[in-house]
Write a protein that holds these residues in place. Structure first.
Motif, PDB file in Angstrom:
ATOM      1  N   ALA A 251      30.377  48.823   7.009  1.00  0.00           N
ATOM      2  CA  ALA A 251      30.017  47.644   6.053  1.00  0.00           C
ATOM      3  C   ALA A 251      30.051  46.486   6.994  1.00  0.00           C
ATOM      4  O   ALA A 251      30.934  46.112   7.643  1.00  0.00           O
ATOM      5  N   PHE A 252      28.988  45.649   6.770  1.00  0.00           N
ATOM      6  CA  PHE A 252      28.963  44.432   7.451  1.00  0.00           C
ATOM      7  C   PHE A 252      29.990  43.438   6.889  1.00  0.00           C
ATOM      8  O   PHE A 252      30.335  43.447   5.530  1.00  0.00           O
ATOM      9  N   ALA A 253      30.472  42.771   7.571  1.00  0.00           N
ATOM     10  CA  ALA A 253      31.742  41.699   7.114  1.00  0.00           C
ATOM     11  C   ALA A 253      31.285  41.005   6.051  1.00  0.00           C
ATOM     12  O   ALA A 253      31.914  40.426   5.091  1.00  0.00           O
ATOM     13  N   ALA A 285      35.574  40.286   8.435  1.00  0.00           N
ATOM     14  CA  ALA A 285      35.678  40.578   6.945  1.00  0.00           C
ATOM     15  C   ALA A 285      36.587  40.000   6.184  1.00  0.00           C
ATOM     16  O   ALA A 285      36.545  39.557   5.292  1.00  0.00           O
ATOM     17  N   ILE A 286      37.850  40.138   6.730  1.00  0.00           N
ATOM     18  CA  ILE A 286      39.094  39.583   6.194  1.00  0.00           C
ATOM     19  C   ILE A 286      38.705  37.977   6.148  1.00  0.00           C
ATOM     20  O   ILE A 286      39.030  37.386   4.779  1.00  0.00           O
ATOM     21  N   SER A 287      38.498  37.335   7.193  1.00  0.00           N
ATOM     22  CA  SER A 287      38.236  35.806   7.032  1.00  0.00           C
ATOM     23  C   SER A 287      37.204  35.487   6.180  1.00  0.00           C
ATOM     24  O   SER A 287      37.172  34.609   5.420  1.00  0.00           O
ATOM     25  N   ILE A 288      35.969  36.381   6.081  1.00  0.00           N
ATOM     26  CA  ILE A 288      34.919  35.919   4.956  1.00  0.00           C
ATOM     27  C   ILE A 288      35.412  36.260   3.548  1.00  0.00           C
ATOM     28  O   ILE A 288      34.914  35.254   2.547  1.00  0.00           O
ATOM     29  N   THR A 289      36.176  37.379   3.483  1.00  0.00           N
ATOM     30  CA  THR A 289      36.806  37.677   2.057  1.00  0.00           C
ATOM     31  C   THR A 289      37.467  36.367   1.695  1.00  0.00           C
ATOM     32  O   THR A 289      37.438  35.958   0.583  1.00  0.00           O
ATOM     33  N   LYS A 290      38.222  35.709   2.549  1.00  0.00           N
ATOM     34  CA  LYS A 290      39.038  34.412   2.059  1.00  0.00           C
ATOM     35  C   LYS A 290      38.001  33.484   1.661  1.00  0.00           C
ATOM     36  O   LYS A 290      38.477  32.781   0.830  1.00  0.00           O
ATOM     37  N   ILE A 291      36.953  33.237   2.163  1.00  0.00           N
ATOM     38  CA  ILE A 291      36.186  32.521   2.170  1.00  0.00           C
ATOM     39  C   ILE A 291      35.552  32.792   0.532  1.00  0.00           C
ATOM     40  O   ILE A 291      35.379  31.644  -0.103  1.00  0.00           O
ATOM     41  N   ILE A 342      40.827  54.983   2.261  1.00  0.00           N
ATOM     42  CA  ILE A 342      39.603  54.387   2.146  1.00  0.00           C
ATOM     43  C   ILE A 342      39.525  53.257   3.225  1.00  0.00           C
ATOM     44  O   ILE A 342      40.244  52.666   3.200  1.00  0.00           O
ATOM     45  N   ILE A 343      38.603  53.711   4.316  1.00  0.00           N
ATOM     46  CA  ILE A 343      38.547  52.666   5.356  1.00  0.00           C
ATOM     47  C   ILE A 343      37.148  52.055   5.440  1.00  0.00           C
ATOM     48  O   ILE A 343      36.123  52.564   5.555  1.00  0.00           O
ATOM     49  N   ILE A 344      37.039  50.499   5.287  1.00  0.00           N
ATOM     50  CA  ILE A 344      35.681  49.836   5.103  1.00  0.00           C
ATOM     51  C   ILE A 344      35.884  48.896   6.784  1.00  0.00           C
ATOM     52  O   ILE A 344      36.790  48.181   6.824  1.00  0.00           O
ATOM     53  N   ALA A 345      35.129  49.242   7.441  1.00  0.00           N
ATOM     54  CA  ALA A 345      34.993  48.632   8.848  1.00  0.00           C
ATOM     55  C   ALA A 345      33.595  48.357   9.338  1.00  0.00           C
ATOM     56  O   ALA A 345      32.895  48.881   8.993  1.00  0.00           O
ATOM     57  N   GLY A 346      33.413  47.251  10.118  1.00  0.00           N
ATOM     58  CA  GLY A 346      32.112  46.996  10.616  1.00  0.00           C
ATOM     59  C   GLY A 346      32.252  47.647  11.917  1.00  0.00           C
ATOM     60  O   GLY A 346      32.990  48.173  12.606  1.00  0.00           O
ATOM     61  N   SER A 347      30.775  47.552  12.635  1.00  0.00           N
ATOM     62  CA  SER A 347      29.598  47.102  11.710  1.00  0.00           C
ATOM     63  C   SER A 347      28.959  47.787  10.883  1.00  0.00           C
ATOM     64  O   SER A 347      29.386  49.087  10.996  1.00  0.00           O
ATOM     65  N   GLY A 348      28.164  47.457  10.252  1.00  0.00           N
ATOM     66  CA  GLY A 348      27.452  48.141   9.049  1.00  0.00           C
ATOM     67  C   GLY A 348      26.625  49.230   9.537  1.00  0.00           C
ATOM     68  O   GLY A 348      26.174  50.108   8.757  1.00  0.00           O
ATOM     69  N   GLY A 352      28.766  49.057  16.729  1.00  0.00           N
ATOM     70  CA  GLY A 352      29.748  48.333  17.493  1.00  0.00           C
ATOM     71  C   GLY A 352      30.897  48.312  16.433  1.00  0.00           C
ATOM     72  O   GLY A 352      30.902  48.631  15.432  1.00  0.00           O
ATOM     73  N   GLY A 353      32.021  47.349  16.696  1.00  0.00           N
ATOM     74  CA  GLY A 353      33.187  47.145  16.042  1.00  0.00           C
ATOM     75  C   GLY A 353      34.012  48.317  15.835  1.00  0.00           C
ATOM     76  O   GLY A 353      34.164  49.334  16.488  1.00  0.00           O
TER      77      GLY A 353
END
Length: 468
Positions: A251-253, A285-291, A342-348, A352-353
């Protein structure tokens, strides 16, 4: 008297990524988007890339939103001498530094790794073409412009953003280009949102226009109903649980990670989520989730009510089994969990990532499940897996694909064909339509459907230009 100006399609012309369009005015140049082409070796792409213009000659940049395929070349543009202003919405301004810093850091890390290989082979290492300082310079150039307010990026140019409903801060760009006796209105759709996308409003209808650049990512099809999509996700998750495996969701961040967290929170609240561990394995994604948490109170209240939102709550509180994997060590530890996660990770698109490391360790296990919830561009590992490849090469190794691969398209944050047609039909003034940001087969279908509505459209190729 007509405006003496031209528009050149630099990127995202007959392709989905790399959004970039150059508007030349009599004495000024404005760049609409500055996006990176995704899906290939990013170090090679960065180093061979050349702007078809002098970066120092660009007077201003206008961004529709923060996704890397719309903004990722900004650090390179600055490193080549651009020093004008960058106009975007406040939401984009908050998110953009996170995405660009991550993108550049990944590039520098990959370059370091490739240089080590080169030195061992007796070859000359490559110098970086940009740095984190260039990201800082980009941030210093940002000018925030709220929705529905006029800005004036250049003499004779007026700008107004309308909500595109795609991701936080996404915008439809409206530009008024003034000549001596006439004004032309150019509308760039950006990425139009799927009305079913949670937390965000539908894309804004635009009134009159003379020129329209419209995205066409899903121009050849509609998305399945959201209720069916949620049931499809729930079934895949239950199957993985019953088969004692783990679930991996590329998933994209930005946007997609927050949406999937919402749907997992919905299933959790309904008592339908059997897994008891959800990992968000992406620092960005963690940083953007905080936003996103800071904006939650401004987002769609009906969607938030469904997952039990109360003022001040965060997405983490709404999904209490969520664990944030900040460090590399946190990420590596996930691969010691054999089932029930369940693991959500980038890139979508798996180009990469951290997701590629998880796939290396897990693709060959037939109990695991890989769920794609977003568009996979040609040339990406994600596209190859969606297309059914049974063996892929990763980190120099051949990996057999035995994991169950699911493709769930209804979560797309892009408008489907019906929404694109409705948006185009609502525009008055008989504008000239140009279909961009889509693959040719999708664009040709959309072009035919528009023609049935009496709307003529063109499909420009990369490098095409027209005067207006």
């Amino acid at each position: 008297m007509p405006v003496n100006a031209s528009l050149t399609f630099i990127g995202a012309a007959q392709q989905v990524t790399g959004s970039c369009y150059l508007i030349k005015l009599p004495h000024q140049q404005l760049l609409l988007e500055c996006g990176m082409v995704q899906g290939h070796d990013q170090v090679r792409e960065w180093h061979k890339f050349r702007f078809p213009f002098n970066a120092k000659d660009i007077d201003a940049v206008v961004l529709s939103h923060a996704h890397i395929d719309h903004s990722g070349l900004l650090p390179l543009l600055v490193s080549k001498g651009f020093h004008g202003k960058i106009y975007c919405t406040p939401g984009t301004a908050d998110i953009l530094p996170v995405l660009l810093k991550d993108s550049v850091n990944l590039y520098l890390k990959d370059l370091e790794w490739q240089n080590k290989k080169a030195v061992r082979a007796g070859k000359k290492p490559q110098s970086p073409v940009m740095s984190v300082k260039d990201v800082e310079r980009v941030v210093d150039l940002i000018v925030e412009l709220p929705y529905s307010k006029r800005g004036f990026p250049l003499d004779g140019v007026e700008l107004e953003f309308a909500d595109a409903g795609h991701i936080l801060g996404s915008a439809i760009v409206q530009l008024w280009l003034k000549g001596k006796q006439a004004m032309r209105k150019l509308v760039f759709s950006g990425d139009l949102g799927n009305p079913a996308t949670v937390l965000l409003p539908p894309a804004t209808d635009i009134g009159q226009a003379d020129i329209v650049l419209m995205e066409s990512t899903y121009g050849n099809r509609d998305h399945q109903p959201l209720a069916d999509t949620i049931e499809e996700l729930a079934a895949a998750l239950e199957q993985a649980y019953n088969e004692n495996g783990n679930v991996f969701i590329p998933a994209f961040a930005l946007g997609r990670s927050q949406e999937i967290l919402y749907y997992l929170a919905l299933l959790f609240k309904q008592g339908r989520l059997k897994q008891r561990m959800v990992f968000l394995d992406s620092p960005m994604a963690i940083s953007i989730t905080k936003i996103y948490n800071e904006y939650l109170h401004r987002l769609d209240q009906a969607d938030l009510d469904k997952i039990g939102y109360k003022p001040g709550m965060t997405l983490q509180q709404l999904l209490p089994i969520l664990k944030l994997s900040e460090t590399v060590e946190d990420s590596m530890a996930i691969n010691r969990i054999s089932q029930g996660a369940i693991i959500i990770a980038g890139s979508g698109m798996c180009n990469g990532g951290r997701i590629v490391h998880h796939l290396k360790h897990n693709l060959w296990k037939n109990t695991n499940h890989l769920i794609f919830i977003g568009f996979q561009a040609r040339g990406t590992l994600g596209r190859r897996l969606v297309d059914g490849e049974k063996r892929v090469k990763m980190f120099g190794q051949d990996i057999v694909v035995k994991a169950n691969v699911h493709t769930i398209g209804g979560f797309s944050a892009h408008a489907g064909q019906s929404e694109l047609l409705a948006w185009a039909k609502a525009i008055t003034g008989q504008p000239d339509f140009y279909l961009i940001h889509g693959e040719p087969e999708a664009q040709l279908v959309l072009q035919e459907k528009l023609a049935e509505l009496g709307i003529a459209s063109q499909i420009p190729a990369k490098g095409d230009s027209f005067d207006f």
